[in-house]
Write a protein that holds these residues in place. Structure first.
Motif, PDB file in Angstrom:
ATOM      1  N   LEU A 135      89.555  19.166  80.854  1.00  0.00           N
ATOM      2  CA  LEU A 135      88.682  18.297  81.535  1.00  0.00           C
ATOM      3  C   LEU A 135      88.245  17.192  80.727  1.00  0.00           C
ATOM      4  O   LEU A 135      88.147  16.003  81.203  1.00  0.00           O
ATOM      5  CB  LEU A 135      87.299  19.150  81.805  1.00  0.00           C
ATOM      6  N   ALA A 136      87.960  17.128  79.473  1.00  0.00           N
ATOM      7  CA  ALA A 136      87.657  16.000  78.460  1.00  0.00           C
ATOM      8  C   ALA A 136      88.766  15.055  78.465  1.00  0.00           C
ATOM      9  O   ALA A 136      88.497  13.656  78.394  1.00  0.00           O
ATOM     10  CB  ALA A 136      87.219  16.602  77.161  1.00  0.00           C
ATOM     11  N   ARG A 137      89.921  15.553  78.631  1.00  0.00           N
ATOM     12  CA  ARG A 137      91.240  14.485  78.397  1.00  0.00           C
ATOM     13  C   ARG A 137      91.389  14.121  80.005  1.00  0.00           C
ATOM     14  O   ARG A 137      92.380  13.157  80.130  1.00  0.00           O
ATOM     15  CB  ARG A 137      92.227  15.386  78.154  1.00  0.00           C
ATOM     16  N   GLY A 138      90.709  14.357  81.138  1.00  0.00           N
ATOM     17  CA  GLY A 138      91.010  14.084  82.281  1.00  0.00           C
ATOM     18  C   GLY A 138      91.890  14.509  82.991  1.00  0.00           C
ATOM     19  O   GLY A 138      92.437  14.119  84.140  1.00  0.00           O
ATOM     20  N   GLU A 139      92.607  16.029  82.579  1.00  0.00           N
ATOM     21  CA  GLU A 139      93.665  16.493  83.164  1.00  0.00           C
ATOM     22  C   GLU A 139      93.027  17.680  84.045  1.00  0.00           C
ATOM     23  O   GLU A 139      92.778  18.909  83.597  1.00  0.00           O
ATOM     24  CB  GLU A 139      94.250  17.219  82.166  1.00  0.00           C
ATOM     25  N   TYR A 140      92.459  17.292  85.383  1.00  0.00           N
ATOM     26  CA  TYR A 140      91.678  18.147  86.399  1.00  0.00           C
ATOM     27  C   TYR A 140      92.356  19.230  86.736  1.00  0.00           C
ATOM     28  O   TYR A 140      91.937  20.363  86.937  1.00  0.00           O
ATOM     29  CB  TYR A 140      90.933  17.309  87.057  1.00  0.00           C
ATOM     30  N   GLN A 141      93.676  18.976  87.048  1.00  0.00           N
ATOM     31  CA  GLN A 141      94.563  20.086  87.502  1.00  0.00           C
ATOM     32  C   GLN A 141      94.750  21.293  86.819  1.00  0.00           C
ATOM     33  O   GLN A 141      94.420  22.506  86.914  1.00  0.00           O
ATOM     34  CB  GLN A 141      95.641  19.704  87.971  1.00  0.00           C
ATOM     35  N   SER A 142      95.010  20.958  85.623  1.00  0.00           N
ATOM     36  CA  SER A 142      95.307  21.974  84.461  1.00  0.00           C
ATOM     37  C   SER A 142      93.974  22.549  83.828  1.00  0.00           C
ATOM     38  O   SER A 142      93.823  23.967  83.840  1.00  0.00           O
ATOM     39  CB  SER A 142      95.750  21.356  82.974  1.00  0.00           C
ATOM     40  N   ALA A 143      92.793  21.834  84.089  1.00  0.00           N
ATOM     41  CA  ALA A 143      91.543  22.524  83.722  1.00  0.00           C
ATOM     42  C   ALA A 143      91.213  23.460  84.831  1.00  0.00           C
ATOM     43  O   ALA A 143      90.679  24.311  84.243  1.00  0.00           O
ATOM     44  CB  ALA A 143      90.440  21.115  83.635  1.00  0.00           C
ATOM     45  N   LYS A 144      91.331  23.174  85.981  1.00  0.00           N
ATOM     46  CA  LYS A 144      90.919  23.995  87.104  1.00  0.00           C
ATOM     47  C   LYS A 144      91.666  25.287  87.114  1.00  0.00           C
ATOM     48  O   LYS A 144      90.921  26.214  87.114  1.00  0.00           O
ATOM     49  CB  LYS A 144      91.378  23.178  88.546  1.00  0.00           C
ATOM     50  N   ILE A 145      92.939  25.198  86.809  1.00  0.00           N
ATOM     51  CA  ILE A 145      93.734  26.298  86.615  1.00  0.00           C
ATOM     52  C   ILE A 145      93.413  27.462  85.570  1.00  0.00           C
ATOM     53  O   ILE A 145      93.009  28.601  85.837  1.00  0.00           O
ATOM     54  CB  ILE A 145      95.343  26.168  86.709  1.00  0.00           C
ATOM     55  N   ILE A 146      92.992  26.767  84.335  1.00  0.00           N
ATOM     56  CA  ILE A 146      92.635  27.536  83.417  1.00  0.00           C
ATOM     57  C   ILE A 146      91.100  27.812  83.429  1.00  0.00           C
ATOM     58  O   ILE A 146      91.072  29.210  82.999  1.00  0.00           O
ATOM     59  CB  ILE A 146      92.878  26.661  82.129  1.00  0.00           C
ATOM     60  N   LEU A 147      90.280  27.241  84.085  1.00  0.00           N
ATOM     61  CA  LEU A 147      88.932  27.629  84.128  1.00  0.00           C
ATOM     62  C   LEU A 147      88.644  28.595  85.057  1.00  0.00           C
ATOM     63  O   LEU A 147      87.994  29.580  84.774  1.00  0.00           O
ATOM     64  CB  LEU A 147      87.966  26.482  84.487  1.00  0.00           C
ATOM     65  N   GLU A 148      89.555  28.906  86.132  1.00  0.00           N
ATOM     66  CA  GLU A 148      89.503  29.764  87.220  1.00  0.00           C
ATOM     67  C   GLU A 148      89.988  31.246  86.550  1.00  0.00           C
ATOM     68  O   GLU A 148      89.580  32.115  86.888  1.00  0.00           O
ATOM     69  CB  GLU A 148      90.226  29.345  88.350  1.00  0.00           C
ATOM     70  N   GLU A 149      91.041  31.015  85.652  1.00  0.00           N
ATOM     71  CA  GLU A 149      91.638  32.118  84.934  1.00  0.00           C
ATOM     72  C   GLU A 149      90.304  32.703  84.217  1.00  0.00           C
ATOM     73  O   GLU A 149      90.319  34.034  84.129  1.00  0.00           O
ATOM     74  CB  GLU A 149      92.996  31.805  84.370  1.00  0.00           C
ATOM     75  N   SER A 150      89.730  31.900  83.398  1.00  0.00           N
ATOM     76  CA  SER A 150      88.473  32.638  82.470  1.00  0.00           C
ATOM     77  C   SER A 150      87.698  33.130  83.303  1.00  0.00           C
ATOM     78  O   SER A 150      87.033  34.230  83.169  1.00  0.00           O
ATOM     79  CB  SER A 150      88.020  31.124  81.875  1.00  0.00           C
ATOM     80  N   LEU A 151      87.218  32.555  84.656  1.00  0.00           N
ATOM     81  CA  LEU A 151      86.293  33.045  85.597  1.00  0.00           C
ATOM     82  C   LEU A 151      86.832  34.553  85.999  1.00  0.00           C
ATOM     83  O   LEU A 151      86.230  35.285  85.924  1.00  0.00           O
ATOM     84  CB  LEU A 151      85.855  32.158  86.727  1.00  0.00           C
ATOM     85  N   THR A 152      88.105  34.464  86.227  1.00  0.00           N
ATOM     86  CA  THR A 152      88.569  36.014  86.655  1.00  0.00           C
ATOM     87  C   THR A 152      88.431  36.937  85.899  1.00  0.00           C
ATOM     88  O   THR A 152      87.826  38.150  85.963  1.00  0.00           O
ATOM     89  CB  THR A 152      90.044  35.727  87.067  1.00  0.00           C
ATOM     90  N   ILE A 153      88.863  36.394  84.252  1.00  0.00           N
ATOM     91  CA  ILE A 153      88.734  37.530  83.235  1.00  0.00           C
ATOM     92  C   ILE A 153      87.297  37.934  83.054  1.00  0.00           C
ATOM     93  O   ILE A 153      86.989  39.040  82.918  1.00  0.00           O
ATOM     94  CB  ILE A 153      89.516  36.832  81.832  1.00  0.00           C
ATOM     95  N   MET A 154      86.365  37.003  82.973  1.00  0.00           N
ATOM     96  CA  MET A 154      84.887  37.313  82.865  1.00  0.00           C
ATOM     97  C   MET A 154      84.487  38.021  83.737  1.00  0.00           C
ATOM     98  O   MET A 154      83.519  39.081  83.404  1.00  0.00           O
ATOM     99  CB  MET A 154      84.164  35.877  82.572  1.00  0.00           C
ATOM    100  N   GLN A 155      84.718  37.985  84.979  1.00  0.00           N
ATOM    101  CA  GLN A 155      84.385  38.693  86.260  1.00  0.00           C
ATOM    102  C   GLN A 155      84.898  40.178  86.138  1.00  0.00           C
ATOM    103  O   GLN A 155      84.242  41.112  86.431  1.00  0.00           O
ATOM    104  CB  GLN A 155      84.577  38.105  87.573  1.00  0.00           C
TER     105      GLN A 155
END
Length: 132
Positions: A45-65
């Motif tokens: 996200l900080a690097r402006g790489e929104y698509q990569s950020a979205k995929i990885i953050l959604e994976e994190s969300l799935t794991i935590m849920q």
């Protein structure tokens, strides 16, 4: 990785968070995998790489849920909120922000709650700027 992210050294942050994620996966530590994924998503996200950020953050969300870890789920929701705010996806931002705020309130996580409220204020300011 978090230190390098906060100091703006995104290349080092990327290197360290990738290493942390690889280690968590190799050890089968799902909680650490979820937290490292969130951090890696924040680096993208900080690097402006929104698509990569979205995929990885959604994976994190799935794991935590899946782990039933509400607090870490809320922290990931805040990261997704920041991504969506950067992309301008305001409805999803409000949903993630509201859920995270409720969880932080439930657990008495004052610093995280304050951060969420500051982000809510940013969202409201952006909404009022675009309504003119």
């Amino acid at each position: 990785g978090e230190y390098y992210l906060k100091t703006g050294n995104f290349d080092k942050a990327l290197e360290h968070t990738r290493r942390s994620l690889e280690l968590a996966v190799s050890q089968g530590d799902r909680r650490e995998e979820g937290m490292s994924s969130r951090m890696l998503g924040e680096v993208h996200l900080a690097r402006g790489e929104y698509q990569s950020a979205k995929i990885i953050l959604e994976e994190s969300l799935t794991i935590m849920q899946e782990l039933g870890n509400e607090y870490e789920t809320a922290k990931t929701m805040i990261s997704l909120f920041q991504l969506e705010l950067a992309e301008g996806t305001k409805e999803l931002s409000r949903d993630h922000l509201e859920q995270a705020t409720q969880i932080f309130t439930k657990y008495g996580a004052q610093l995280d709650l304050e951060r969420a409220l500051i982000l809510a204020q940013r969202l409201n300011e952006q909404a009022s700027e675009t309504s003119y």
